[in-house]
Design an enzyme around this catalytic site. Structure first.
Site, PDB file in Angstrom:
ATOM      1  N   VAL A  22       0.841  -1.197   0.000  1.00 31.59           N
ATOM      2  CA  VAL A  22       0.000   0.000   0.000  1.00 31.59           C
ATOM      3  C   VAL A  22       0.878   1.249   0.000  1.00 31.59           C
ATOM      4  CG1 VAL A  22      -1.891  -1.123   1.228  1.00 31.59           C
ATOM      5  CG2 VAL A  22      -0.111   0.072   2.532  1.00 31.59           C
ATOM      6  N   SER A  23       0.279   2.383  -0.360  1.00 32.49           N
ATOM      7  CA  SER A  23       0.980   3.658  -0.302  1.00 32.49           C
ATOM      8  C   SER A  23       0.247   4.567   0.669  1.00 32.49           C
ATOM      9  CB  SER A  23       1.025   4.320  -1.682  1.00 32.49           C
ATOM     10  OG  SER A  23      -0.266   4.706  -2.081  1.00 32.49           O
ATOM     11  N   THR A  24       0.809   5.738   0.908  1.00 30.69           N
ATOM     12  CA  THR A  24       0.179   6.677   1.830  1.00 30.69           C
ATOM     13  C   THR A  24      -1.197   7.104   1.327  1.00 30.69           C
ATOM     14  OG1 THR A  24       2.366   7.506   2.440  1.00 30.69           O
ATOM     15  CG2 THR A  24       0.479   8.883   3.017  1.00 30.69           C
ATOM     16  N   GLN A  27      -4.571   2.859   0.070  1.00 28.30           N
ATOM     17  CA  GLN A  27      -4.447   1.810   1.061  1.00 28.30           C
ATOM     18  C   GLN A  27      -5.029   0.482   0.588  1.00 28.30           C
ATOM     19  OE1 GLN A  27      -2.822   2.231   4.147  1.00 28.30           O
ATOM     20  NE2 GLN A  27      -2.155   4.068   3.098  1.00 28.30           N
TER      21      GLN A  27
END
Length: 199
Positions: A22-24, A27
């Protein structure tokens, strides 16, 4: 087995492991996993629910790096799903090289099994780190401006950070629902903190 990475065809003799994270801002790894599973149907796909900018706290990545052996390859959708700084990127590539394995960045058609792939990856890594640093600078500047204007409230305290306050309020006779409302946290979190205190 011959595999087309987009710009060239390389021979792979080992297993393929795909890593999704996931990334900031996103998600959900569903898109990554769908793309990787379609492109590499024979691969083992593992996901990580951690948006940290370093290798710390990524147990599934460490597990993959342990499992990978000679002739295997590690595939990620994009470079920033694997590493957000040059130190981690270089370290991971080096570990794979020592094992006789390779890294494939699917979106950029990079394969470290080739000399050109290694060179291009290093160049991309520099730009990725530069972009991360710029984002941090912009964020810091935004916080500084918000503080000047009196609009910055800081990060909302998590339930864990307020554990001592929860226990203190409970000791003073306040109920779980009232504590949750007063501190702005979930009632389940209050119960969990109180249970841990009596464990």
């Amino acid at each position: 087995m011959a595999t087309n990475t987009g710009t060239q065809t390389t021979e792979t003799t080992g297993k393929t492991y795909c890593y999704a994270r996931v990334s900031t801002t996103d998600q959900d790894t569903r898109v990554q996993k769908d793309i990787l599973s379609t492109a590499y149907p024979e691969a083992v796909v593992m996901e990580e629910k951690a948006s940290a900018t370093s290798r710390d706290n990524r147990p599934n990545l460490e597990l993959l790096l342990t499992l990978i052996s000679e002739g295997d390859r590690l595939v990620v959708w994009k470079l920033d799903r694997l590493a957000r700084n040059m130190r981690d990127l270089t370290q991971i590539v080096h570990e794979l090289e020592l094992k006789g394995a390779s890294l494939v960045i699917h979106d950029q058609h990079i394969d470290t099994g080739t000399a050109s792939g290694i060179a291009f990856l290093q160049m991309l890594g520099v730009f990725a780190e530069f972009e991360t640093n710029l984002r941090k600078e912009r964020q810091a500047a935004g916080i500084a401006k918000a503080k000047e204007e009196g609009k910055y409230k800081g990060r909302k305290p998590t339930a864990k950070m307020q554990a001592d306050t929860v226990r203190e309020l409970k000791a003073n006779g306040m109920g779980a629902s009232a504590i949750a409302k007063k501190l702005g946290i979930g009632r389940a979190s209050v119960y969990r903190i109180l249970e841990e205190a009596t464990a």
